[in-house]
Design an enzyme around this catalytic site. Structure first.
Site, PDB file in Angstrom:
ATOM      1  N   CYS A  76      -2.102  -0.023  -1.885  1.00 57.68           N
ATOM      2  CA  CYS A  76      -0.732   0.225  -1.439  1.00 57.68           C
ATOM      3  C   CYS A  76      -0.060  -1.065  -0.945  1.00 57.68           C
ATOM      4  O   CYS A  76       0.232  -1.938  -1.749  1.00 57.68           O
ATOM      5  CB  CYS A  76      -0.698   1.351  -0.408  1.00 57.68           C
ATOM      6  SG  CYS A  76       0.963   2.032  -0.170  1.00 57.68           S
ATOM      7  N   HIS A 174      -3.308   5.705  -3.191  1.00 58.58           N
ATOM      8  CA  HIS A 174      -4.360   5.672  -2.176  1.00 58.58           C
ATOM      9  C   HIS A 174      -5.599   6.401  -2.696  1.00 58.58           C
ATOM     10  O   HIS A 174      -5.671   7.624  -2.628  1.00 58.58           O
ATOM     11  CB  HIS A 174      -3.878   6.364  -0.888  1.00 58.58           C
ATOM     12  CG  HIS A 174      -2.872   5.578  -0.133  1.00 58.58           C
ATOM     13  ND1 HIS A 174      -3.218   4.632   0.796  1.00 58.58           N
ATOM     14  CD2 HIS A 174      -1.524   5.584  -0.193  1.00 58.58           C
ATOM     15  CE1 HIS A 174      -2.125   4.091   1.303  1.00 58.58           C
ATOM     16  NE2 HIS A 174      -1.082   4.649   0.711  1.00 58.58           N
ATOM     17  N   GLU A 176      -8.457   6.597  -1.317  1.00 60.03           N
ATOM     18  CA  GLU A 176      -9.138   7.237  -0.184  1.00 60.03           C
ATOM     19  C   GLU A 176      -8.501   8.563   0.206  1.00 60.03           C
ATOM     20  O   GLU A 176      -9.093   9.334   0.966  1.00 60.03           O
ATOM     21  CB  GLU A 176      -9.185   6.276   1.007  1.00 60.03           C
ATOM     22  CG  GLU A 176      -7.902   6.117   1.788  1.00 60.03           C
ATOM     23  CD  GLU A 176      -6.815   5.263   1.139  1.00 60.03           C
ATOM     24  OE1 GLU A 176      -5.762   5.098   1.773  1.00 60.03           O
ATOM     25  OE2 GLU A 176      -7.013   4.761   0.013  1.00 60.03           O
TER      26      GLU A 176
END
Length: 192
Positions: A76, A174, A176
């Site tokens: 990001c 993202h 994660e």
């Protein structure tokens, strides 16, 4: 050991948790010697480009990042700071990727928040991932498509969802926060 860059930008803990779940040991650090000796470096971030870049420069991390030889993953804001320039805060980036970061037009449709898939996936980073798989995005600025683009997403206009140059990889989304498909991408990065 996986080093997660600490540089005055958010989202570090969720990245640490995802990597730890995969069985790897992590350290959150801004120590140059630890970053240089790590097996892999992750450069995450949620925040504003101008203030984040100022912090990197104050700590001398801008030069350290560019000199890293092991695999590096920008996420990001980390990806955006690896580009040459960002309209956010009129910010000069690290110049690893030869592209600019621009704000989505029109402003009333941003931020781009939600799940999107890709076209044109060209990297081992996407092993065992299908083009129809969705990843989680949240951003108001995008990296223009360039020769280092390895995945493209379309929101208002086509943009670089992922970039690669030499040992540097980066994602606008993202991983994660992208459920199983994001974990697969992190596994792929950690196996490089």
């Amino acid at each position: 050991m996986i080093a997660i860059l600490k540089y005055n930008a958010g989202n570090v803990t969720s990245v640490e948790n995802a990597i730890n779940k995969l069985g790897y040991s992590t350290v959150i650090t801004d120590d140059n010697s630890i970053l240089e000796s790590a097996d892999k470096v992750i450069f995450p971030g949620v925040g504003e480009a101008g203030s984040a870049m100022r912090h990197l420069k104050e700590k001398g991390l801008d030069e350290v990042i560019k000199a890293l030889k092991q695999p590096v993953l920008g996420i990001c804001l980390g990806m955006q700071l690896m580009c040459t320039y960002s309209e956010e805060g009129d910010t000069l980036g690290l110049g690893i990727f030869e592209t600019q970061v621009k704000q989505f037009p029109p402003k009333d449709l941003v931020p781009h928040t939600g799940w999107n898939n890709f076209t044109s996936m060209k990297s081992k980073l996407f092993e065992n991932i299908q083009a129809r798989n969705d990843f989680y995005f949240v951003h108001s600025y995008y990296a223009e498509i360039c020769k280092e683009t390895i995945a493209v997403t379309d929101y208002i206009l086509p943009f670089s969802a992922a970039l690669k140059k030499d040992n540097f990889y980066a994602t606008q989304f993202h991983p994660e926060k992208s459920a199983d498909v994001g974990i697969q991408l992190l596994k792929n990065f950690l196996k490089l």
